[in-house]
Design a protein around this motif. Structure first.
Motif, PDB file in Angstrom:
ATOM      1  N   TYR A  77       0.917  -1.171  -0.072  1.00  0.00           N
ATOM      2  CA  TYR A  77      -0.169   0.249   0.033  1.00  0.00           C
ATOM      3  C   TYR A  77       1.280   1.503  -0.564  1.00  0.00           C
ATOM      4  O   TYR A  77       2.385   1.365   0.219  1.00  0.00           O
ATOM      5  CB  TYR A  77      -0.946  -0.133   1.817  1.00  0.00           C
ATOM      6  N   ASP A 124       0.607   5.755   0.483  1.00  0.00           N
ATOM      7  CA  ASP A 124       0.366   6.461   1.666  1.00  0.00           C
ATOM      8  C   ASP A 124      -0.395   7.703   0.247  1.00  0.00           C
ATOM      9  O   ASP A 124       0.226   7.789  -1.112  1.00  0.00           O
ATOM     10  CB  ASP A 124       0.822   7.284   2.498  1.00  0.00           C
ATOM     11  N   TRP A 131      -4.116   2.929   0.517  1.00  0.00           N
ATOM     12  CA  TRP A 131      -4.311   2.880   1.382  1.00  0.00           C
ATOM     13  C   TRP A 131      -5.583   3.275   1.828  1.00  0.00           C
ATOM     14  O   TRP A 131      -7.055   2.922   2.228  1.00  0.00           O
ATOM     15  CB  TRP A 131      -3.382   3.109   3.080  1.00  0.00           C
ATOM     16  N   ASP A 132      -5.915   4.889   1.408  1.00  0.00           N
ATOM     17  CA  ASP A 132      -7.075   5.538   1.320  1.00  0.00           C
ATOM     18  C   ASP A 132      -8.524   4.502   0.397  1.00  0.00           C
ATOM     19  O   ASP A 132      -9.141   5.061   0.692  1.00  0.00           O
ATOM     20  CB  ASP A 132      -6.571   6.736   0.650  1.00  0.00           C
ATOM     21  N   ARG A 134      -5.558  -4.349   8.249  1.00  0.00           N
ATOM     22  CA  ARG A 134      -5.162  -3.109   8.830  1.00  0.00           C
ATOM     23  C   ARG A 134      -3.721  -3.725   9.324  1.00  0.00           C
ATOM     24  O   ARG A 134      -2.626  -3.895   9.545  1.00  0.00           O
ATOM     25  CB  ARG A 134      -5.871  -2.336   9.362  1.00  0.00           C
ATOM     26  N   ARG A 181      -0.520  -1.494   9.409  1.00  0.00           N
ATOM     27  CA  ARG A 181      -1.110  -0.142   9.515  1.00  0.00           C
ATOM     28  C   ARG A 181      -1.497   0.474  10.765  1.00  0.00           C
ATOM     29  O   ARG A 181      -2.283  -0.500  11.158  1.00  0.00           O
ATOM     30  CB  ARG A 181      -2.291  -0.086   8.005  1.00  0.00           C
TER      31      ARG A 181
END
Length: 146
Positions: free
Chosen positions: A102, A104, A120-121, A141, A146
């Motif tokens: 992932y 950011d 990831w969003d 997660r 995360r």
């Protein structure tokens, strides 16, 4: 607040599936427009082949130009949407999400403002839209750190 009985819950799920299907169809259509364009076809020809309007083809080509990443298959959003639309077993969906790397979000380059979302969003957004349960979100997660 609306109290959901079984019939309303089924209507709500059907509406969410239609919205997800529309988004998946849009992604497929964007790829088709790109494919036709890369063959050297003009907008009118693409519109004729894809049974749509030249104006829509123009808008889609502009969208691809602004966000070429929309063409890449395997984004978390698309995986989640396709799983939701096709009723993919949740275990299979979670395993696929846990296997991804992932990114950011990052600040948009000058002269643009705002943020360019990371992959990831997309997972966070799917959770916010109830496409993932809290347990599923937390499982992914934890698996990806995360």
């Amino acid at each position: 607040m609306i109290v959901m009985d079984n019939d309303l819950a089924a209507l709500h799920r059907g509406a969410r599936q239609r919205q997800a299907r529309q988004r998946v169809d849009l992604l497929d259509e964007l790829r088709a427009v790109h494919n036709a364009s890369s063959r050297g076809m003009n907008q009118r020809e693409i519109a004729d082949v894809l049974v749509t309007s030249q104006a829509k083809v123009h808008r889609m080509l502009k969208a691809i130009e602004r966000r070429p990443d929309v063409l890449s298959a395997g984004a978390p959003e698309e995986i989640i949407l396709r799983a939701f639309v096709c009723d993919t077993p949740r275990v299979e969906l979670l395993e696929r999400l846990k296997s991804l790397s992932y990114t950011d979000g990052e600040d948009a380059p000058y002269p643009h403002e705002g943020c360019i979302p990371g992959t990831w969003d997309q997972v966070v957004g799917a959770f916010a839209q109830d496409l993932l349960t809290e347990r599923e979100f937390n499982e992914v997660r934890a698996a990806v750190g995360r």
